[in-house]
Scaffold this active site. Structure first.
Site, PDB file in Angstrom:
ATOM      1  N   PHE A   1     -11.668  -4.575  -5.178  1.00  0.00           N
ATOM      2  CA  PHE A   1     -11.546  -5.474  -4.023  1.00  0.00           C
ATOM      3  C   PHE A   1     -10.976  -4.673  -2.852  1.00  0.00           C
ATOM      4  CE2 PHE A   1     -10.864  -7.779  -7.979  1.00  0.00           C
ATOM      5  CZ  PHE A   1     -11.822  -8.776  -7.943  1.00  0.00           C
TER       6      PHE A   1
ATOM      7  N   SER B   1     -17.584  -6.007  -2.514  1.00  0.00           N
ATOM      8  CA  SER B   1     -18.901  -6.644  -2.489  1.00  0.00           C
ATOM      9  C   SER B   1     -19.395  -6.956  -1.076  1.00  0.00           C
ATOM     10  CB  SER B   1     -18.876  -7.926  -3.322  1.00  0.00           C
ATOM     11  OG  SER B   1     -17.942  -8.822  -2.778  1.00  0.00           O
TER      12      SER B   1
ATOM     13  N   ASN C   1     -19.810  -6.147  -7.657  1.00  0.00           N
ATOM     14  CA  ASN C   1     -18.881  -7.195  -8.072  1.00  0.00           C
ATOM     15  C   ASN C   1     -17.851  -6.547  -9.008  1.00  0.00           C
ATOM     16  OD1 ASN C   1     -17.731  -9.152  -9.903  1.00  0.00           O
ATOM     17  ND2 ASN C   1     -19.215 -10.611  -9.073  1.00  0.00           N
TER      18      ASN C   1
ATOM     19  N   CYS D   1      -2.792 -13.578  -4.263  1.00  0.00           N
ATOM     20  CA  CYS D   1      -2.386 -14.165  -2.976  1.00  0.00           C
ATOM     21  C   CYS D   1      -2.583 -15.675  -2.987  1.00  0.00           C
ATOM     22  CB  CYS D   1      -3.163 -13.531  -1.833  1.00  0.00           C
ATOM     23  SG  CYS D   1      -4.934 -13.623  -2.029  1.00  0.00           S
TER      24      CYS D   1
ATOM     25  N   ARG E   1       0.846  -1.198   0.000  1.00  0.00           N
ATOM     26  CA  ARG E   1       0.000   0.000   0.000  1.00  0.00           C
ATOM     27  C   ARG E   1       0.884   1.251   0.000  1.00  0.00           C
ATOM     28  NH1 ARG E   1      -3.915  -3.509   3.231  1.00  0.00           N
ATOM     29  NH2 ARG E   1      -2.629  -3.198   5.069  1.00  0.00           N
TER      30      ARG E   1
ATOM     31  N   ASP F   1      -6.781  -6.258  -6.064  1.00  0.00           N
ATOM     32  CA  ASP F   1      -6.326  -7.115  -4.959  1.00  0.00           C
ATOM     33  C   ASP F   1      -7.396  -8.149  -4.628  1.00  0.00           C
ATOM     34  OD1 ASP F   1      -4.937  -8.182  -2.833  1.00  0.00           O
ATOM     35  OD2 ASP F   1      -5.428  -6.559  -1.442  1.00  0.00           O
TER      36      ASP F   1
HETATM   37  N1  SAH Z   1      -7.121  -4.603  -0.728  1.00  0.00           N
HETATM   38  C1  SAH Z   1      -7.618  -4.947   0.589  1.00  0.00           C
HETATM   39  C2  SAH Z   1      -7.773  -6.439   0.790  1.00  0.00           C
HETATM   40  C3  SAH Z   1      -8.651  -7.092  -0.244  1.00  0.00           C
HETATM   41  S1  SAH Z   1      -9.128  -8.712   0.180  1.00  0.00           S
HETATM   42  C4  SAH Z   1      -6.702  -4.336   1.632  1.00  0.00           C
HETATM   43  O1  SAH Z   1      -5.634  -3.845   1.292  1.00  0.00           O
HETATM   44  O2  SAH Z   1      -7.073  -4.355   2.808  1.00  0.00           O
HETATM   45  C5  SAH Z   1     -10.277  -9.080  -1.071  1.00  0.00           C
HETATM   46  C6  SAH Z   1     -11.621  -8.385  -0.921  1.00  0.00           C
HETATM   47  O3  SAH Z   1     -12.391  -8.657  -2.086  1.00  0.00           O
HETATM   48  C7  SAH Z   1     -12.471  -8.842   0.249  1.00  0.00           C
HETATM   49  O4  SAH Z   1     -12.821  -7.715   0.998  1.00  0.00           O
HETATM   50  C8  SAH Z   1     -13.730  -9.454  -0.387  1.00  0.00           C
HETATM   51  O5  SAH Z   1     -14.900  -9.150   0.350  1.00  0.00           O
HETATM   52  C9  SAH Z   1     -13.769  -8.789  -1.725  1.00  0.00           C
HETATM   53  N2  SAH Z   1     -14.373  -9.501  -2.843  1.00  0.00           N
HETATM   54  C10 SAH Z   1     -14.302 -10.824  -3.126  1.00  0.00           C
HETATM   55  N3  SAH Z   1     -14.854 -11.072  -4.321  1.00  0.00           N
HETATM   56  C11 SAH Z   1     -15.304  -9.892  -4.814  1.00  0.00           C
HETATM   57  C12 SAH Z   1     -15.946  -9.490  -6.028  1.00  0.00           C
HETATM   58  N4  SAH Z   1     -16.218 -10.388  -6.983  1.00  0.00           N
HETATM   59  N5  SAH Z   1     -16.225  -8.187  -6.197  1.00  0.00           N
HETATM   60  C13 SAH Z   1     -15.933  -7.276  -5.247  1.00  0.00           C
HETATM   61  N6  SAH Z   1     -15.303  -7.601  -4.089  1.00  0.00           N
HETATM   62  C14 SAH Z   1     -15.003  -8.875  -3.874  1.00  0.00           C
END
Ligand code: SAH
Length: 405
Positions: free
Chosen positions: A240, A262, A288, A349, A225, A309
């Protein structure tokens, strides 16, 4: 070599009535140890007749040679997790030494981060133990029968060293089933904490230790970050977004931010984090990410910086092909909406997806998007998640910073 002596009996978590059991391992099991890997599979156990589930056992080969001490599981395919090659008892003092060593390293690499991973399991020679620190609150995971038995000792040692306000367990994770352990979470010691606010990269973040994802936050992305902030400008998309880790860290360097996530709970905390930092240029979208990107491209929206992410696409080896096509699809859509000269921060990840395969998927996405892309940085998990040279499983996070020419 002499067999390890009995640990002192007054030591509750270690109290044993019988002498330490021996487990006999095959020559392939011995080779695993010699290759620097702490896991010995069930197929390499020759005799575990005397070993209780979760006990610390000594490892012997067929010729009775001593090879170390390990946590024994009677359920998992990973039957043995090596603790030490030494013969001195792996007692409370030994466990405390390992935790203190892990903590001392964090003073070097996570000094400015109130939230960090204090103990990263195999990476800190404490297989199947995770301890995350959120200021004066600690969250632990004990992910094998053996670590579960040591849990009271871990809690005591954390109390001794840190006098924490709270110690929470987040053992509500499916891997525990492989050990025959129940999923459970709750406060183990100290106060029951609803929310803890800690600083990271100069911003304040609120964490929900009992209900958040993982142990509350994605601590492994902290350094990424900060690194991504160096490239952010103009219009940013954080896909995400979870509770806004990237979006908020990059917000001040950007004109405007769209953050897509989401999970409604995550977005609730994200808005709270935005307030805590007095940031006003972020728009949160409950959507999504795949659909969002498709619609954004169709609508002709363009971004100067994009962060991707996603959650792990491959939790098992058999899912690698599907995961790679997922990464291809996602990165293709992102690259189509990235302005020339823009930066893409893209992460994976999934341990089962190698960095080479991940780069390959993105190269093919770039070709399909008719973009020429340069690799600016090849990054990985933050340094408080150590990568052991001989334990590939400890290297799971890939974070590429790319520039579209
Ligand atoms: N970037 C964040 C961590 C992301 S973890 C950080 O730095 O803290 C991945 C995230 O994606 C989770 O919060 C999960 O709820 C979300 N997620 C999973 N599938 C998704 C989708 N299809 N669309 C949107 N969000 C999604």
């Amino acid at each position: 070599m002499e067999p390890p002596a009995q640990p002192p009996l007054e030591d509750a978590a270690y109290a044993r009535v019988a002498p330490m059991a021996s487990v006999v391992i095959s020559s392939r099991g011995v080779e695993r140890i010699l290759s620097g890997h702490p896991w010995i599979y069930r197929s390499d156990v020759r005799d575990a007749a005397g070993a209780e589930p979760g006990a610390i056992v000594e490892l012997r080969d067929a010729r009775k040679r001593f090879w170390g001490q390990a946590l024994y599981s009677n359920k998992s395919q990973i039957a043995l997790r090596l603790l030490t090659r030494e013969s001195r008892p792996f007692d409370r003092a030994f466990l405390s030494e390992r935790i203190r060593a892990a903590a001392a390293y964090r003073e070097k690499v996570a000094a400015g981060a109130q939230a960090h991973r204090l103990v990263a399991a195999e990476g800190d020679l404490l297989p199947s133990l995770v301890v995350d620190r959120y200021g004066d609150c600690f969250v632990i995971q004990t992910l094998s029968q053996g670590m579960e038995r040591l849990k009271p000792a871990v809690v005591e040692i954390l109390q001794e060293i840190f006098s924490p306000r709270s110690i929470v367990e987040r053992n509500d994770v499916p891997v525990r089933a492989l050990e025959g352990l129940p999923e459970q979470k709750g406060t183990l010691a100290g106060e029951t904490i609803q929310e803890v606010v800690v600083e990271e990269n100069g911003l304040k973040f609120a964490y929900d230790l009992l209900n958040g994802q993982k142990t509350g936050g994605f601590l492994d992305q902290r350094e990424n970050r900060a690194a991504a902030r160096d490239y952010a400008r103009g219009r940013l998309l954080d896909a995400f977004a979870y509770t806004g880790g990237f979006a908020l860290t990059l917000a001040r360097a950007s004109e405007s931010v769209v953050a897509v996530e989401s999970s409604a709970e995550a977005l609730g905390l994200a808005r709270r984090n935005q307030e805590l930092n007095g940031i006003t240029n972020v728009e949160w979208k409950d959507a999504n990410c795949f659909d969002f990107l498709k619609a954004a491209d169709r609508a002709g929206e363009r971004f100067d910086t994009i962060v991707l992410d996603p959650p792990p696409f491959a939790r098992q080896k058999s899912n690698v092909e599907a995961a790679l096509s997922g990464y291809h699809e996602l990165n293709l859509r992102a690259l189509k909406t990235l302005k020339p000269g823009g930066y893409l921060v893209t992460c994976s990840c999934s341990y089962h997806v190698s960095e080479a395969d991940f780069l390959g998927a993105i190269a093919s996405a770039a070709l399909d998007a008719h973009r020429t892309v340069a690799v600016v940085e090849r990054r990985t998990q933050s340094r408080d998640h150590p990568i052991l040279l001989t334990v590939p499983e400890t290297h799971y996070l890939k974070c590429l910073i790319l520039r579209a020419l």
